[in-house]
Scaffold this motif. Sequence first.
Motif, PDB file in Angstrom:
ATOM      1  N   ILE A 105       0.846  -1.198   0.000  1.00 48.24           N
ATOM      2  CA  ILE A 105       0.000   0.000   0.000  1.00 48.24           C
ATOM      3  C   ILE A 105       0.883   1.250   0.000  1.00 48.24           C
ATOM      4  N   ARG A 106       1.872   1.258   0.865  1.00 50.77           N
ATOM      5  CA  ARG A 106       2.746   2.437   0.945  1.00 50.77           C
ATOM      6  C   ARG A 106       3.497   2.667  -0.380  1.00 50.77           C
ATOM      7  N   THR A 120      -5.686  13.606   7.240  1.00 51.07           N
ATOM      8  CA  THR A 120      -6.390  12.642   6.384  1.00 51.07           C
ATOM      9  C   THR A 120      -5.517  11.409   6.172  1.00 51.07           C
ATOM     10  N   ARG A 121      -4.233  11.645   5.898  1.00 49.24           N
ATOM     11  CA  ARG A 121      -3.286  10.536   5.701  1.00 49.24           C
ATOM     12  C   ARG A 121      -3.203   9.679   6.971  1.00 49.24           C
ATOM     13  N   LEU A 125      -4.304   5.752   7.226  1.00 46.80           N
ATOM     14  CA  LEU A 125      -3.345   4.707   7.614  1.00 46.80           C
ATOM     15  C   LEU A 125      -3.778   3.992   8.894  1.00 46.80           C
ATOM     16  N   MET A 126      -4.384   4.720   9.820  1.00 51.16           N
ATOM     17  CA  MET A 126      -4.887   4.078  11.037  1.00 51.16           C
ATOM     18  C   MET A 126      -5.979   3.063  10.695  1.00 51.16           C
ATOM     19  N   LEU A 129      -4.073   0.295   7.808  1.00 50.79           N
ATOM     20  CA  LEU A 129      -2.901  -0.472   8.233  1.00 50.79           C
ATOM     21  C   LEU A 129      -3.029  -1.001   9.652  1.00 50.79           C
ATOM     22  N   ARG A 130      -3.518  -0.172  10.544  1.00 52.65           N
ATOM     23  CA  ARG A 130      -3.705  -0.633  11.923  1.00 52.65           C
ATOM     24  C   ARG A 130      -5.025  -1.355  12.100  1.00 52.65           C
ATOM     25  N   GLN A 131      -5.872  -1.224  11.104  1.00 53.60           N
ATOM     26  CA  GLN A 131      -7.201  -1.856  11.093  1.00 53.60           C
ATOM     27  C   GLN A 131      -8.028  -1.438  12.301  1.00 53.60           C
TER      28      GLN A 131
END
Length: 168
Positions: A105-106, A120-121, A125-126, A129-131
């Motif tokens: 993704i990155r 927003t970014r 990502l939270m 990526l951190r779900q």
Amino acid sequence: MTAPATTFDAFCRAEQAMLLRYFRRRVGRDAAPDLVQEAFMRVLRSGAFDRIDYPRPYLLRTARNLVFERSRRKAREGAVLYPFDETCDAALPPEQMRRMVELDIRRAFRPTLLAMRPRTRRIFLMSRLRQQTYREIADELGISVKSVEKHMTRALVRCRKAFAARYA
């Protein structure tokens, strides 16, 4: 094949020894007599003895079915059922796989992610990526769930556009 049996009693006497040997070989000495009786009872109850000329094949099929049923029943009795608790027992993707997805993704969306506003970014990502749930993100950042939804909408619109431009 044997000649048609005249009475059920004569049929039972003629086939009992053969059926007893059949069950002894398959289920053992202890259970065999009960299964012989059950097989004859099923043939009698079904009414097949009066309708067919040669009941022996029907009796053998009934005996075979009894052996199958018995083995299935034993397998079910031996099975141990454990309750499934989704909070504890749910399958989780391996940590390595999650890390690979994160890197993909990155790498794929790096320019798009860098073009987003920092908040927003971070929210995107939270979530991805951190779900984390929207509620968890909102609590951690001290904003409303509605704000998290707006930031996620902006981020997803940018990602869709970048994906369409890249793979179109």
